[in-house]
Design an enzyme around this catalytic site. Structure first.
Site, PDB file in Angstrom:
ATOM      1  N   GLU A 167       4.156   4.692  -3.918  1.00 26.49           N
ATOM      2  CA  GLU A 167       5.196   5.221  -3.025  1.00 26.49           C
ATOM      3  C   GLU A 167       5.762   4.142  -2.113  1.00 26.49           C
ATOM      4  OE1 GLU A 167       4.716   9.002  -1.190  1.00 26.49           O
ATOM      5  OE2 GLU A 167       3.507   9.819  -2.821  1.00 26.49           O
ATOM      6  N   GLY A 168       6.077   3.000  -2.692  1.00 27.21           N
ATOM      7  CA  GLY A 168       6.560   1.852  -1.939  1.00 27.21           C
ATOM      8  C   GLY A 168       5.409   0.940  -1.605  1.00 27.21           C
TER       9      GLY A 168
END
Length: 809
Positions: free
Chosen positions: A474-475
């Site tokens: 997620e990043g």
């Protein structure tokens, strides 16, 4: 850069009449005429100056793609704006007061407790899957639909409740925690609620809520990781089907998709193209999301990755020339091309809840278990809790656990206030997972051999193996820190920058540019003056700053939060926030080059992050319901001193490494380092006191119990640590009394001491197995190293050779 005076009015061209040589002698009409000439000339130069600056700024500003613009405009702007403005009063956070509803509390006490009781993370890791009863329970009791509304059969819980649930599950089984987190973070459920058509909601939401469909979301691809918007390996073309209806012919190759191997429905992100213009203005080209069930023709799903040996389901989603009906696009044809905006809006919320909750739950469990273990474990005839090297680890565990808890609570409360804190979500994701990694590393160092010996009694290795997952998904944290936090933060949250960028994007708004540039200069001057002024004030107040309330042993429980200490740290945060705002304004002199100076933007991200976490920590500790928590004052002092030191170090790093060397002295001046005191990290006395509140039965140690699961079986390792640590403290105190009084224990005292020693012995034991791996299932298995072996050289021959060599010598 002064603006024109509003009262100046229009100016006519200068007269051709010759002006007197001495302007000071001008009188009457000639004087007024020359004044008009001068004013006109100044205005012309001013316009020329701003015109040149406007052209220069347009050339320096990098182009903003549609996906970048969607990312910049996603989510909302909240408390982080005050940090770019120079800081806010702590009271600005008083409106946030997260609490569980009675229904949510009952779910925690019943369903969550029952789920945790059936989880054996070691057995899950060995089987590489959750047991069938656990899967069924997750589906039947709504764990995959915590955020789907009750009207659709889901739980409809608050973000705070979801965070608390995930923390507890994480403490019992990190693999189960990841399994529950994903459907409640980035998944088709939330996207359907926000953007689905009525038909799509009616078709999918009830089936997601009752557990019929397990969801996953396919975003990442081999060449589209952190640069997910590029969508290199996911492409779809609009065409007409055999029946004349519009459809999409798509090919895609996705990987790292959690729950994909068992998913019943896939949210598929791909780049949609419409070369023939068949959309007809309804929808557009761009990133689009389709909803495909597992049995969709051409969809290949089921293969697994092996993520660091963890057991949660993770795998691939692939397909070539897959036909997707237009009504399978999320939101229908009208929402084609809006997928990236959907993702940015929803990802910001999930990123700030699920992953930080996992890190927070792991940190709380480590604080409870490792603190107790350090008290019960003895070496050299003393508890290792009394050793300075161990105390350093313990203090970091406690400080980071407190910071993660405070940050998670605050961001969840913001979401429940119908805010969408995209920047602060990125801050919390990066900081909580990073601090969670530090916690588990420190915990492993303290528990040493007991931490690396896998088995049912190992409390840490599951979290240790899971830590890299949270860091990278997620990043990835590196990207989040160096590009997203400050890049998106300054663009959205600076009071004037985004408005300035819009004037440049317009291409012909020189007047607007002049207005916003003037506003930015005024803001920079104001922030610089505030930084210097607050530096003077905070330096004076530091002379009378309250000392940490500390106390070794049981006395540490008296160290509650001191309101004067809260006020002192608030003043220091406001000082550093003003310095951050001034440093940010000076850093913007790099223009578009700042985007490429990732080390500079990374340090600015660190400063922003530590400022927010400092406010969050004070907000959490100063809450009236925690006023009587013993030891919390000590932990607060440790956390705040650490955060202030980290923030100052980040700002110093920006200054000393700033690419435009002439601006470095100005940064030093605005930081007022010559006036303000250096923020030192916690000293040895505070480290020792903070470690002590984790190794005694204090209020802050019990506070971390809230996010930790304790099995009902009193022989379970975590339960034993909880129950026997207070008795070990009592036993240690009794031994000191016996030594001081120079006497033998009574029969009752001796029995008590013996029981504690028996518990110590049980707690330090580790698991051992007759066989491991495939050999454990094969009774006839003989280890290869124990099978018959014939040496190439006879040992007796070696002895004879040595003897012969010695005789010859």
């Amino acid at each position: 850069l002064a603006q024109e005076r509003p009262s100046a009015g229009p100016c006519s061209p200068p007269s051709k009449t010759s002006a007197p040589t001495n302007p000071l002698m001008l009188r009457g009409a000639n004087g007024r005429a020359l004044a008009r000439v001068g004013a006109y000339s100044v205005m012309q130069h001013r316009r020329a100056l701003f015109g040149a600056a406007y052209k220069l700024a347009k050339s320096m500003m990098p182009p903003i793609s549609a996906t970048e613009k969607a990312a910049l405009e996603s989510g909302g702007v909240g408390f982080e704006r005050t940090l770019f403005e120079g800081g806010a009063a702590l009271s600005a956070l008083d409106k946030y007061d997260p609490q569980l509803s009675s229904r949510e509390q009952a779910y925690m006490e019943n369903e969550v407790a029952e789920l945790c009781a059936m989880l054996d993370d070691h057995a899950i890791a060995e089987a590489r899957d959750l047991p069938e009863p656990a899967w069924n329970y997750l589906r039947q009791r709504g764990f995959f639909a915590l955020k789907i509304g009750e009207e659709w059969g889901g739980k409809g819980f608050s973000a705070y409740a979801v965070s608390k649930i995930l923390r507890k599950v994480q403490s019992a089984s990190p693999n189960a925690g990841a399994t529950v987190a994903v459907p409640n973070s980035l998944g088709p459920g939330e996207l359907l609620i926000a953007y689905g058509t009525d038909k799509q909601r009616a078709n999918y939401l009830p089936r997601l809520a009752n557990g019929e469909l397990i969801p996953c979301f396919a975003l990442t691809a081999p060449h589209s990781g952190s640069d997910a918007a590029s969508m290199h390996e996911a492409d779809g073309v609009v065409r007409k089907g055999a029946d004349g209806a519009l459809e999409v012919l798509a090919s895609f190759k996705k990987r790292y998709i959690t729950l994909a191997p068992v998913a019943g429905i896939v949210g598929l992100a791909f780049h949609l193209r419409d070369p023939d213009g068949l959309l007809g203005g309804v929808g557009r080209e761009g990133i689009t999301i389709a909803l495909l069930e597992r049995n969709h023709p051409g969809l290949r799903i089921g293969r697994r990755h092996d993520p660091a040996g963890n057991a949660f389901m993770n795998g691939t989603v692939e397909g070539e020339d897959v036909v997707i009906p237009v009504d399978a696009l999320l939101g229908g044809q009208a929402q084609a091309g809006n997928g990236w905006l959907f993702l940015m809006e929803q990802l910001s919320e999930g990123r700030g809840i699920s992953l930080p909750a996992g890190a927070t739950g792991g940190a709380a469990m480590a604080a409870v278990s490792v603190g107790a273990y350090a008290r019960l474990r003895t070496q050299f005839r003393v508890p290792i809790a009394e050793m300075g090297g161990v105390q350093e680890h313990l203090a970091r565990i406690g400080g980071n656990a407190l910071v993660c808890t405070a940050g998670s609570d605050l961001v969840a409360a913001m979401v429940d206030h119908h805010e969408s804190p995209s920047v602060l979500s990125a801050v919390l994701k990066q900081q909580a997972t990073q601090r969670g990694r530090q916690v588990v590393t420190d915990a492993m160092d303290v528990m040493a051999g007991a931490a690396i010996s896998r088995g049912p009694n190992n409390l840490l290795v599951g979290g240790y193996n899971m830590t890299p997952i949270g860091i990278t998904v997620e990043g990835a944290n590196t990207l989040t820190r160096s590009l997203i936090i400050f890049g998106q933060g300054v663009t959205r949250s600076h009071p004037h920058l985004y408005d300035l960028m819009r004037t440049l994007e317009a291409g012909d708004d020189a007047a607007g540019f002049r207005r916003e540039l003037t506003n930015m200069v005024q803001h920079g001057v104001s922030a610089s003056l505030a930084s210097v002024g607050r530096a003077i004030g905070s330096s004076v107040s530091a002379l009378s700053a309250p000392a940490p309330r500390t106390g070794r042993g049981g006395a540490g429980d008296a160290a509650t939060v001191d309101p004067a200490a809260v006020a002192h740290y608030e003043a220091q945060l406001r000082r550093l926030a003003a310095t951050f705002a001034a440093t940010t304004d000076l850093s913007l002199s790099l223009g578009g080059a700042l985007k490429r100076e990732e080390m500079v933007s990374g340090r600015l991200a660190d400063a922003l992050s530590t400022l927010f976490l400092g406010y969050a920590t004070l907000w959490y500790c100063a809450h009236p319901k925690r006023a009587g928590v013993g030891g919390l004052g000590t932990a607060m002092h440790y956390s705040m001193r650490s955060l202030l030191a980290e923030c100052q170090q980040a700002l110093d790093g920006v200054r000393t490494n700033f690419p435009l060397a002439p601006l470095r002295p100005l940064m030093a001046l605005t930081a007022a380092r010559a006036l303000g005191a250096t923020y030192a990290p916690p000293d040895d006395k505070l480290i020792e006191a903070t470690a002590s509140v984790l190794t005694h039965d204090t209020g802050v140690w019990r506070l971390f119990h809230e996010d930790t699961f304790f099995p009902a079986d009193e022989r379970a390792r975590i339960t034993m640590l909880r129950d026997w640590m207070p008795r070990a403290v009592e036993a240690d105190a009794l031994r000191r009394v016996l030594k001081r009084e120079k006497r033998q224990p009574t029969a009752e005292e001796a029995a008590f001491l013996d029981s504690v020693e028996a518990a110590r012995d049980a707690i330090v034991q580790v698991d051992a197995f007759d066989e491991l791996g495939a050999a454990a299932a094969d009774a006839s298995h003989v280890r290869p190293a124990l099978r018959p072996y014939s040496p190439a050289v006879d040992a007796q021959a070696i002895v004879q050779q040595r003897a012969a060599a010695a005789a010859g010598a």
